[in-house]
Design a protein around this motif. Structure first.
Motif, PDB file in Angstrom:
ATOM      1  N   LYS A  83      11.184   6.883   2.321  1.00 15.94           N
ATOM      2  CA  LYS A  83      10.703   5.902   1.339  1.00 15.94           C
ATOM      3  C   LYS A  83      11.601   4.671   1.202  1.00 15.94           C
ATOM      4  O   LYS A  83      11.106   3.539   1.199  1.00 15.94           O
ATOM      5  N   PRO A  84      12.930   4.828   1.074  1.00 18.96           N
ATOM      6  CA  PRO A  84      13.781   3.626   0.961  1.00 18.96           C
ATOM      7  C   PRO A  84      13.670   2.712   2.179  1.00 18.96           C
ATOM      8  O   PRO A  84      13.644   1.488   2.034  1.00 18.96           O
ATOM      9  N   THR A  85      13.589   3.300   3.368  1.00 16.79           N
ATOM     10  CA  THR A  85      13.435   2.505   4.587  1.00 16.79           C
ATOM     11  C   THR A  85      12.102   1.787   4.589  1.00 16.79           C
ATOM     12  O   THR A  85      12.017   0.604   4.936  1.00 16.79           O
ATOM     13  N   GLN A  86      11.050   2.474   4.190  1.00 12.30           N
ATOM     14  CA  GLN A  86       9.725   1.866   4.150  1.00 12.30           C
ATOM     15  C   GLN A  86       9.685   0.694   3.175  1.00 12.30           C
ATOM     16  O   GLN A  86       9.099  -0.349   3.468  1.00 12.30           O
ATOM     17  N   GLN A  87      10.321   0.858   2.023  1.00 10.79           N
ATOM     18  CA  GLN A  87      10.362  -0.231   1.036  1.00 10.79           C
ATOM     19  C   GLN A  87      11.101  -1.444   1.590  1.00 10.79           C
ATOM     20  O   GLN A  87      10.688  -2.583   1.383  1.00 10.79           O
ATOM     21  N   LYS A  88      12.191  -1.181   2.296  1.00  8.82           N
ATOM     22  CA  LYS A  88      12.957  -2.268   2.899  1.00  8.82           C
ATOM     23  C   LYS A  88      12.108  -3.015   3.929  1.00  8.82           C
ATOM     24  O   LYS A  88      12.076  -4.245   3.953  1.00  8.82           O
ATOM     25  N   ILE A  89      11.398  -2.270   4.757  1.00  3.75           N
ATOM     26  CA  ILE A  89      10.569  -2.881   5.796  1.00  3.75           C
ATOM     27  C   ILE A  89       9.405  -3.654   5.185  1.00  3.75           C
ATOM     28  O   ILE A  89       9.026  -4.719   5.694  1.00  3.75           O
ATOM     29  N   GLU A  90       8.845  -3.170   4.091  1.00  2.55           N
ATOM     30  CA  GLU A  90       7.788  -3.907   3.398  1.00  2.55           C
ATOM     31  C   GLU A  90       8.308  -5.271   2.937  1.00  2.55           C
ATOM     32  O   GLU A  90       7.582  -6.268   2.962  1.00  2.55           O
ATOM     33  N   GLY A  91       9.579  -5.302   2.536  1.00  3.61           N
ATOM     34  CA  GLY A  91      10.200  -6.573   2.164  1.00  3.61           C
ATOM     35  C   GLY A  91      10.302  -7.525   3.339  1.00  3.61           C
ATOM     36  O   GLY A  91      10.095  -8.731   3.199  1.00  3.61           O
ATOM     37  N   PHE A  92      10.590  -6.987   4.515  1.00  2.00           N
ATOM     38  CA  PHE A  92      10.651  -7.824   5.708  1.00  2.00           C
ATOM     39  C   PHE A  92       9.253  -8.351   6.061  1.00  2.00           C
ATOM     40  O   PHE A  92       9.089  -9.525   6.397  1.00  2.00           O
ATOM     41  N   LYS A  93       8.255  -7.492   5.990  1.00  2.00           N
ATOM     42  CA  LYS A  93       6.880  -7.907   6.285  1.00  2.00           C
ATOM     43  C   LYS A  93       6.423  -9.031   5.366  1.00  2.00           C
ATOM     44  O   LYS A  93       5.623  -9.883   5.758  1.00  2.00           O
ATOM     45  N   ALA A  94       6.930  -9.040   4.139  1.00  2.00           N
ATOM     46  CA  ALA A  94       6.527 -10.053   3.159  1.00  2.00           C
ATOM     47  C   ALA A  94       7.008 -11.450   3.525  1.00  2.00           C
ATOM     48  O   ALA A  94       6.521 -12.447   2.983  1.00  2.00           O
ATOM     49  N   GLY A  95       7.977 -11.538   4.435  1.00  2.00           N
ATOM     50  CA  GLY A  95       8.486 -12.839   4.870  1.00  2.00           C
ATOM     51  C   GLY A  95       7.487 -13.576   5.737  1.00  2.00           C
ATOM     52  O   GLY A  95       6.416 -13.069   6.084  1.00  2.00           O
TER      53      GLY A  95
END
Length: 202
Positions: A83-95
């Protein structure tokens, strides 16, 4: 403000920004021009010009981070731990985009063959060259009020990245820079005492 003061101000402005959006304050072409200028005017060992860059926007940007998520999910088989990794990656996708930094191993090997005395140093110097390109681009993005952060998911994503974007076999992935509109500025930064980090003689 002097040129030095302006440069120092830009150095302070360049921070790791993780809360990003897809709204850029400039056109995509301006970012591409910024990267082209950096490739032309950033120094490299023996003027090797070994740095290679791929800029991803839109769907290609999101595809990069989906590849990263899928690859890491295959390694971490526990949904709760992921979950923490997925949340981090979602932040990258938002860029708005990503910049992939590569070094051309064929250039490095050529230097090793032509300058055998320094052969063991050229891989290190190649990384120094990449680091300079990363810093210059990051600082230029900050000057345009564009947030960015630097990631290192290589080598686990290397094969899929190479396959997806038809990357030359000699290009070695070094880092991934995510960029976008700034949704939230960086927090306070702590500093080690300068006395522990600098010595002056003479």
């Amino acid at each position: 403000m002097s040129k030095l003061q302006h440069l120092q101000q830009l150095a302070e402005t360049r921070r790791s920004i993780y809360a990003l959006s897809k709204q850029l304050p400039v056109a995509k072409e301006e970012i591409v021009n910024l990267v082209e200028h950096t490739l032309l005017h950033t120094p490299s060992a023996f003027n090797s010009q070994s740095t290679r860059i791929i800029v991803l926007f839109g769907d290609d940007h999101e595809k990069l981070w989906q590849i990263t998520e899928d690859t890491l999910r295959g390694i971490v088989n526990d949904d709760e731990k992921f979950k923490p990794t997925q949340q981090k990656i979602e932040g990258f996708k938002a860029g708005a985009g990503s910049i992939l930094f590569f070094e051309d191993d064929s250039v490095v090997k050529g230097l090793q063959e032509n300058f055998a005395l320094y052969a063991d140093k050229f891989p290190d110097w190649s990384h120094h060259t990449s680091g300079m390109h990363q810093y210059v681009i990051w600082t230029k993005l900050a000057a345009l009020n564009i947030g960015a952060n630097l990631q290192h998911y290589n080598p686990v994503i290397d094969d899929q990245v190479a396959k997806t974007w038809n990357v030359d076999k000699d290009w070695h992935l070094i880092a991934q820079m995510v960029f976008g509109g700034i949704e939230q500025p960086a927090g306070d930064k702590s500093f080690e005492p300068i006395e522990k980090r600098l010595k002056v003689h003479g």
